[in-house]
Design a protein around this motif. Structure first.
Motif, PDB file in Angstrom:
ATOM      1  N   ASN A   1     -48.315   9.451  -5.655  1.00  0.00           N
ATOM      2  CA  ASN A   1     -48.121   8.266  -4.824  1.00  0.00           C
ATOM      3  C   ASN A   1     -49.304   7.328  -5.053  1.00  0.00           C
ATOM      4  N   GLU A   2     -49.029   6.109  -5.497  1.00  0.00           N
ATOM      5  CA  GLU A   2     -50.091   5.170  -5.852  1.00  0.00           C
ATOM      6  C   GLU A   2     -50.872   4.666  -4.648  1.00  0.00           C
ATOM      7  N   THR A   3     -50.347   4.855  -3.441  1.00  0.00           N
ATOM      8  CA  THR A   3     -51.062   4.385  -2.251  1.00  0.00           C
ATOM      9  C   THR A   3     -51.871   5.496  -1.583  1.00  0.00           C
ATOM     10  N   HIS A   4     -51.753   6.715  -2.089  1.00  0.00           N
ATOM     11  CA  HIS A   4     -52.449   7.852  -1.485  1.00  0.00           C
ATOM     12  C   HIS A   4     -53.665   8.270  -2.306  1.00  0.00           C
ATOM     13  N   VAL A   5     -54.709   8.675  -1.602  1.00  0.00           N
ATOM     14  CA  VAL A   5     -55.863   9.324  -2.231  1.00  0.00           C
ATOM     15  C   VAL A   5     -55.805  10.788  -1.814  1.00  0.00           C
ATOM     16  N   LEU A   6     -55.595  11.671  -2.784  1.00  0.00           N
ATOM     17  CA  LEU A   6     -55.446  13.094  -2.485  1.00  0.00           C
ATOM     18  C   LEU A   6     -56.794  13.807  -2.482  1.00  0.00           C
ATOM     19  N   ALA A   7     -56.856  14.889  -1.738  1.00  0.00           N
ATOM     20  CA  ALA A   7     -58.078  15.699  -1.708  1.00  0.00           C
ATOM     21  C   ALA A   7     -58.347  16.264  -3.099  1.00  0.00           C
ATOM     22  N   PRO A   8     -59.574  16.128  -3.608  1.00  0.00           N
ATOM     23  CA  PRO A   8     -59.897  16.685  -4.920  1.00  0.00           C
ATOM     24  C   PRO A   8     -60.216  18.173  -4.878  1.00  0.00           C
ATOM     25  N   ALA A   9     -60.295  18.740  -3.667  1.00  0.00           N
ATOM     26  CA  ALA A   9     -60.715  20.144  -3.565  1.00  0.00           C
ATOM     27  C   ALA A   9     -60.178  20.788  -2.300  1.00  0.00           C
ATOM     28  N   ASP A  10     -60.113  22.112  -2.322  1.00  0.00           N
ATOM     29  CA  ASP A  10     -59.824  22.900  -1.123  1.00  0.00           C
ATOM     30  C   ASP A  10     -61.109  23.025  -0.307  1.00  0.00           C
ATOM     31  N   GLY A  11     -60.979  23.121   1.003  1.00  0.00           N
ATOM     32  CA  GLY A  11     -62.166  23.341   1.825  1.00  0.00           C
ATOM     33  C   GLY A  11     -62.038  22.753   3.208  1.00  0.00           C
ATOM     34  N   ASP A  12     -63.187  22.484   3.828  1.00  0.00           N
ATOM     35  CA  ASP A  12     -63.250  21.912   5.169  1.00  0.00           C
ATOM     36  C   ASP A  12     -63.817  20.498   5.107  1.00  0.00           C
ATOM     37  N   ILE A  13     -63.216  19.584   5.857  1.00  0.00           N
ATOM     38  CA  ILE A  13     -63.745  18.222   5.953  1.00  0.00           C
ATOM     39  C   ILE A  13     -64.994  18.268   6.838  1.00  0.00           C
ATOM     40  N   VAL A  14     -66.157  17.982   6.258  1.00  0.00           N
ATOM     41  CA  VAL A  14     -67.412  18.095   7.016  1.00  0.00           C
ATOM     42  C   VAL A  14     -68.049  16.739   7.312  1.00  0.00           C
ATOM     43  N   ALA A  15     -67.527  15.669   6.725  1.00  0.00           N
ATOM     44  CA  ALA A  15     -68.076  14.339   7.009  1.00  0.00           C
ATOM     45  C   ALA A  15     -67.036  13.268   6.730  1.00  0.00           C
ATOM     46  N   ILE A  16     -66.962  12.298   7.637  1.00  0.00           N
ATOM     47  CA  ILE A  16     -66.169  11.079   7.449  1.00  0.00           C
ATOM     48  C   ILE A  16     -67.020   9.957   8.013  1.00  0.00           C
ATOM     49  N   GLU A  17     -67.558   9.113   7.147  1.00  0.00           N
ATOM     50  CA  GLU A  17     -68.475   8.100   7.652  1.00  0.00           C
ATOM     51  C   GLU A  17     -68.582   6.896   6.723  1.00  0.00           C
ATOM     52  N   PRO A  18     -68.762   5.708   7.308  1.00  0.00           N
ATOM     53  CA  PRO A  18     -69.038   4.527   6.490  1.00  0.00           C
ATOM     54  C   PRO A  18     -70.502   4.561   6.059  1.00  0.00           C
ATOM     55  N   LEU A  19     -70.767   4.168   4.830  1.00  0.00           N
ATOM     56  CA  LEU A  19     -72.149   4.138   4.351  1.00  0.00           C
ATOM     57  C   LEU A  19     -72.269   3.227   3.138  1.00  0.00           C
ATOM     58  N   TYR A  20     -73.502   2.996   2.744  1.00  0.00           N
ATOM     59  CA  TYR A  20     -73.786   2.195   1.558  1.00  0.00           C
ATOM     60  C   TYR A  20     -73.907   3.146   0.375  1.00  0.00           C
TER      61      TYR A  20
END
Length: 217
Positions: free
Chosen positions: A63-82
């Motif tokens: 799907n061209e509008t989706h960004v898929l997870a590149p790896a198995d695991g746990d999401i440990v951070a979601i944050e805006p940054l430079y």
């Protein structure tokens, strides 16, 4: 399911050393109770080594509008940054921690051209802590989609992982969900998304490489 190519190289060596240790244990300790515990431990370790290098069969829904997870695991951070190394602008970072029990194959989050690959030496802090993103050994890969959108996926070595494998080079074309790398024995992958991307995951959620939709563009 199959065994990853990295495992094809490592597993025979590991089994050889386990066989040598088992022979020594048998020769010196076969008359003692601890012999049986050590034999069981050896079998468990052998099974874990094979388990680590597993590659499950997965059907990828492109799907061209989706960004898929590149790896198995746990999401440990979601944050805006430079993001200072490549984009040099504001991005959203989504980080996935892979324990030694997770599948360690890394997959392309989007389809497109590989326009940047850069390996940087560094430290080996535990991959689940924030400073590992900035200070650990890492390899950054940028995928450019046909509409010009660029997604950066950064493989990060952890306290145990000491080898990052990246199989792509600038100019290669990848299909979403296709393998592009592998990290041995516990690690992390950071994905840097456009600032206006819609995030579809939450902290501590489990991710499945090539299946979980991290964001919608």
């Amino acid at each position: 399911m199959r065994i990853h190519r990295e495992g094809v190289k490592i597993i025979p060596i590991a089994f050889f050393f386990l066989a040598v240790l088992d022979a020594l244990v048998y020769f010196f300790l076969k008359e003692y109770l601890i012999f049986y515990f050590l034999m069981v431990a050896s079998l468990v370790l052998a099974a874990l080594i094979v388990f680590f290098f597993r590659v499950p069969n997965r059907k990828i829904e492109l799907n061209e509008t989706h960004v898929l997870a590149p790896a198995d695991g746990d999401i440990v951070a979601i944050e805006p940054l430079y993001e200072k190394d490549y984009f040099k602008d504001e991005r959203i970072q989504v980080s996935i921690f892979m324990s030694p029990l997770n599948v360690h194959q890394n997959r392309a989050p989007v389809s497109g051209e590989v326009v940047y690959v850069h390996h940087k030496n560094g430290r080996f802090y535990p991959a689940f802590i924030a400073k590992s993103s900035e200070e650990n050994e890492r390899c950054s890969t940028v995928f450019k989609m046909k509409d010009g959108t660029q997604i950066l996926s950064r493989q990060i070595a952890g306290a145990v992982a000491r080898r990052i494998a990246n199989y792509k080079k600038p100019g290669d074309f990848v299909v979403q969900g296709q393998e592009y790398g592998f990290i041995r024995f516990g690690s992390r992958v950071d994905v840097f998304l456009p600032a206006d991307a819609k995030i579809n995951v939450s902290l501590h959620q489990k991710s499945i490489g090539g299946k979980t939709i991290l964001a919608t563009l």
